[in-house]
Design a protein around this motif. Structure first.
Motif, PDB file in Angstrom:
ATOM      1  N   LYS A  89      36.568  71.483  25.380  1.00  0.00           N
ATOM      2  CA  LYS A  89      36.920  72.637  26.156  1.00  0.00           C
ATOM      3  C   LYS A  89      35.617  72.994  27.223  1.00  0.00           C
ATOM      4  O   LYS A  89      35.734  73.713  28.040  1.00  0.00           O
ATOM      5  N   GLN A  90      34.595  72.882  26.619  1.00  0.00           N
ATOM      6  CA  GLN A  90      33.179  72.992  27.423  1.00  0.00           C
ATOM      7  C   GLN A  90      32.781  72.273  28.476  1.00  0.00           C
ATOM      8  O   GLN A  90      32.767  72.730  29.297  1.00  0.00           O
ATOM      9  N   LYS A  91      33.409  70.805  28.362  1.00  0.00           N
ATOM     10  CA  LYS A  91      33.127  70.239  29.647  1.00  0.00           C
ATOM     11  C   LYS A  91      34.436  70.199  30.565  1.00  0.00           C
ATOM     12  O   LYS A  91      34.354  69.839  31.787  1.00  0.00           O
ATOM     13  N   GLY A  92      35.475  70.723  30.232  1.00  0.00           N
ATOM     14  CA  GLY A  92      36.728  71.019  30.885  1.00  0.00           C
ATOM     15  C   GLY A  92      37.110  69.737  31.434  1.00  0.00           C
ATOM     16  O   GLY A  92      37.402  68.885  30.976  1.00  0.00           O
ATOM     17  N   ARG A  93      37.357  69.593  32.858  1.00  0.00           N
ATOM     18  CA  ARG A  93      37.871  68.369  33.583  1.00  0.00           C
ATOM     19  C   ARG A  93      36.967  67.625  34.156  1.00  0.00           C
ATOM     20  O   ARG A  93      37.215  66.614  34.658  1.00  0.00           O
ATOM     21  N   LYS A  94      35.583  67.754  33.588  1.00  0.00           N
ATOM     22  CA  LYS A  94      34.452  67.137  34.064  1.00  0.00           C
ATOM     23  C   LYS A  94      34.195  65.913  33.488  1.00  0.00           C
ATOM     24  O   LYS A  94      34.082  65.989  32.236  1.00  0.00           O
ATOM     25  N   TYR A  95      34.402  64.638  34.080  1.00  0.00           N
ATOM     26  CA  TYR A  95      34.310  63.506  33.246  1.00  0.00           C
ATOM     27  C   TYR A  95      32.893  63.016  33.217  1.00  0.00           C
ATOM     28  O   TYR A  95      32.108  63.149  34.182  1.00  0.00           O
ATOM     29  N   ARG A  96      32.405  62.405  32.116  1.00  0.00           N
ATOM     30  CA  ARG A  96      31.159  62.031  31.919  1.00  0.00           C
ATOM     31  C   ARG A  96      31.122  60.364  32.179  1.00  0.00           C
ATOM     32  O   ARG A  96      32.032  59.954  31.576  1.00  0.00           O
ATOM     33  N   SER A  97      30.137  59.814  33.070  1.00  0.00           N
ATOM     34  CA  SER A  97      30.480  58.242  33.077  1.00  0.00           C
ATOM     35  C   SER A  97      29.274  57.557  32.851  1.00  0.00           C
ATOM     36  O   SER A  97      29.246  56.705  32.650  1.00  0.00           O
TER      37      SER A  97
END
Length: 174
Positions: A89-97
């Motif tokens: 929930k903290q990172k939401g829809r932002k993907y880490r790559s």
């Protein structure tokens, strides 16, 4: 939260059912829509095992713990699941790559008495999801790959972490 509790090698108990339901209801605040939890409580010899799968908000979270007491196993697995939900929930829809651990090729373990490698078998369920959701799931697990059913093509796909931190997708030709 819609909760189903199954007992394996254990007499069904209303006290355990209500305890699990009460603890799972505190996690309802993390989900916007309806959520479903499947709980399997089992005893094997002296190990009390709690296996919980929560599905909601296009997210599937799994956790399993084994201890000497059933109530502590339930508490430990719920704490683990709550951490996974908060992280997602903290990172939401932002993907880490970037910044991922490098994938390591694992060598098969060879028995000293035999020249044949041992093979570990893992049984998995193919969950229907799209590729974006599979990437979110990969961020939650420690494995270097995820097998899933692509919701758009209805075929089995494999998502894996590459050495550079990006993801690769294996899918059958159509």
């Amino acid at each position: 939260m819609n909760t189903s509790v199954r007992f394996k090698n254990l007499e069904p108990s209303d006290a355990l059912k209500s305890y699990v339901s009460e603890k799972l209801n505190r996690m309802e605040k993390y989900f916007n829509g309806p959520a479903e939890a499947n709980v399997v409580l089992s005893i094997e010899k002296f190990r009390h095992s709690a296996d919980i799968n929560i599905m909601g908000d296009r997210l599937t979270i799994n956790g399993k713990e084994e201890t000497e007491e059933m109530y502590s196993a339930i508490d430990m697995v719920l704490d683990k699941l709550e951490g996974q939900i908060k992280k997602n929930k903290q990172k939401g829809r932002k993907y880490r790559s970037k910044g991922k651990n490098e994938a390591r090729a694992s060598e098969p373990v060879v028995d000293k008495d035999s020249d044949q490698p041992r093979v570990r078998v893992h049984h998995i369920e193919f969950k229907p999801m799209d590729v974006e959701e599979a990437v979110m799931q990969m961020d939650l697990i420690t494995n270097n790959f995820l097998v899933f059913t692509n919701a758009r093509t209805e075929s089995v796909n494999v998502l894996y972490r590459q050495k550079d931190g990006n993801y690769g997708l294996i899918q059958p030709r159509e």
